[in-house]
Design a protein around this motif. Structure first.
Motif, PDB file in Angstrom:
ATOM      1  N   VAL A 194     -60.616 100.519  50.278  1.00  0.00           N
ATOM      2  CA  VAL A 194     -60.331 101.868  50.779  1.00  0.00           C
ATOM      3  C   VAL A 194     -60.772 102.834  49.688  1.00  0.00           C
ATOM      4  O   VAL A 194     -60.370 102.682  48.525  1.00  0.00           O
ATOM      5  N   TYR A 195     -61.581 103.799  50.077  1.00  0.00           N
ATOM      6  CA  TYR A 195     -62.116 104.761  49.119  1.00  0.00           C
ATOM      7  C   TYR A 195     -61.375 106.082  49.251  1.00  0.00           C
ATOM      8  O   TYR A 195     -61.204 106.600  50.364  1.00  0.00           O
ATOM      9  N   VAL A 221     -64.075 101.033  53.672  1.00  0.00           N
ATOM     10  CA  VAL A 221     -65.449 100.534  53.580  1.00  0.00           C
ATOM     11  C   VAL A 221     -65.381  99.013  53.535  1.00  0.00           C
ATOM     12  O   VAL A 221     -64.686  98.447  52.688  1.00  0.00           O
ATOM     13  N   THR A 222     -66.084  98.376  54.468  1.00  0.00           N
ATOM     14  CA  THR A 222     -66.117  96.931  54.517  1.00  0.00           C
ATOM     15  C   THR A 222     -67.564  96.467  54.463  1.00  0.00           C
ATOM     16  O   THR A 222     -68.383  96.897  55.280  1.00  0.00           O
ATOM     17  N   VAL A 223     -67.868  95.614  53.490  1.00  0.00           N
ATOM     18  CA  VAL A 223     -69.222  95.104  53.315  1.00  0.00           C
ATOM     19  C   VAL A 223     -69.202  93.617  53.622  1.00  0.00           C
ATOM     20  O   VAL A 223     -68.507  92.851  52.943  1.00  0.00           O
ATOM     21  N   SER A 224     -69.950  93.214  54.629  1.00  0.00           N
ATOM     22  CA  SER A 224     -69.982  91.806  55.030  1.00  0.00           C
ATOM     23  C   SER A 224     -71.128  91.096  54.323  1.00  0.00           C
ATOM     24  O   SER A 224     -72.176  91.674  54.055  1.00  0.00           O
ATOM     25  N   SER A 225     -70.912  89.813  54.063  1.00  0.00           N
ATOM     26  CA  SER A 225     -71.943  89.041  53.351  1.00  0.00           C
ATOM     27  C   SER A 225     -72.906  88.391  54.314  1.00  0.00           C
ATOM     28  O   SER A 225     -72.707  88.394  55.517  1.00  0.00           O
ATOM     29  N   VAL A 242     -60.034 115.469  52.895  1.00  0.00           N
ATOM     30  CA  VAL A 242     -60.171 114.546  54.024  1.00  0.00           C
ATOM     31  C   VAL A 242     -61.486 113.788  53.883  1.00  0.00           C
ATOM     32  O   VAL A 242     -62.568 114.401  53.894  1.00  0.00           O
ATOM     33  N   GLU A 243     -61.377 112.462  53.777  1.00  0.00           N
ATOM     34  CA  GLU A 243     -62.566 111.623  53.649  1.00  0.00           C
ATOM     35  C   GLU A 243     -63.089 111.201  55.013  1.00  0.00           C
ATOM     36  O   GLU A 243     -62.328 111.101  55.980  1.00  0.00           O
ATOM     37  N   SER A 244     -64.383 110.926  55.047  1.00  0.00           N
ATOM     38  CA  SER A 244     -65.012 110.383  56.251  1.00  0.00           C
ATOM     39  C   SER A 244     -66.243 109.587  55.843  1.00  0.00           C
ATOM     40  O   SER A 244     -66.676 109.665  54.685  1.00  0.00           O
ATOM     41  N   GLY A 245     -66.766 108.816  56.792  1.00  0.00           N
ATOM     42  CA  GLY A 245     -68.012 108.106  56.544  1.00  0.00           C
ATOM     43  C   GLY A 245     -67.869 106.630  56.272  1.00  0.00           C
ATOM     44  O   GLY A 245     -68.874 105.926  56.116  1.00  0.00           O
ATOM     45  N   GLY A 246     -66.638 106.144  56.197  1.00  0.00           N
ATOM     46  CA  GLY A 246     -66.464 104.725  55.975  1.00  0.00           C
ATOM     47  C   GLY A 246     -66.863 103.913  57.193  1.00  0.00           C
ATOM     48  O   GLY A 246     -67.138 104.449  58.270  1.00  0.00           O
ATOM     49  N   GLY A 247     -66.922 102.595  57.018  1.00  0.00           N
ATOM     50  CA  GLY A 247     -67.276 101.723  58.135  1.00  0.00           C
ATOM     51  C   GLY A 247     -67.629 100.341  57.664  1.00  0.00           C
ATOM     52  O   GLY A 247     -67.357  99.961  56.520  1.00  0.00           O
ATOM     53  N   LEU A 248     -68.230  99.587  58.577  1.00  0.00           N
ATOM     54  CA  LEU A 248     -68.649  98.212  58.305  1.00  0.00           C
ATOM     55  C   LEU A 248     -70.156  98.188  58.098  1.00  0.00           C
ATOM     56  O   LEU A 248     -70.911  98.736  58.914  1.00  0.00           O
ATOM     57  N   VAL A 249     -70.591  97.554  57.036  1.00  0.00           N
ATOM     58  CA  VAL A 249     -72.019  97.478  56.734  1.00  0.00           C
ATOM     59  C   VAL A 249     -72.324  96.109  56.143  1.00  0.00           C
ATOM     60  O   VAL A 249     -71.449  95.487  55.516  1.00  0.00           O
TER      61      VAL A 249
END
Length: 129
Positions: free
Chosen positions: A93-94, A125-129, A5-12
């Protein structure tokens, strides 16, 4: 068998950091080589990082080398992916993956999707510019 079970993803924002964690069930986590893969929209799933059952060897995709670090804590049945200097192209998605390794203290790492028998559901995981 092991369940992941993965966790810790988000928007950064670009340049930021995230730490992904993968929790494994079962008492034999230390017998598994572990890996992280990712899948971006419209693309094939790709290898990111791997760590041997022994924890003594790691391997990274060229695209993340020097920015990402894989580690494991066998006492806590977890494997982590520390991601620094994130870029928009890291958006995906990781997935955490595990492969049972019979040989005690093996240093072998597994780089291909088809080498892993166990997979988590993924974390975005989403990385915004």
């Amino acid at each position: 068998q092991v369940q992941l079970v993965e966790s810790g993803g988000g928007l950064v924002q670009a340049g930021g950091s995230l730490r992904l964690s993968c929790a494994a069930s079962g008492r034999t986590f230390s017998s598994y080589a572990m890996g992280w893969f990712r899948q971006a929209p419209g693309k094939e799933r790709e290898f990111v990082a791997a760590i041997a059952r022994s924890g003594g060897r790691t391997y990274y995709a060229d695209s993340v080398k020097g920015r990402f670090t894989i580690s494991r804590d066998n006492a806590k049945n977890t494997v982590a992916l520390q991601m620094n200097s994130l870029k928009p192209e890291d958006t995906a998605v990781y997935y955490c993956a595990g492969e049972y390794v019979r040989t005690y203290n093996s240093d072998r790492v597994y780089l291909r999707e088809d080498e892993y028998d166990y997979w988590g559901q993924g974390t975005q995981v989403t990385v915004s510019s």
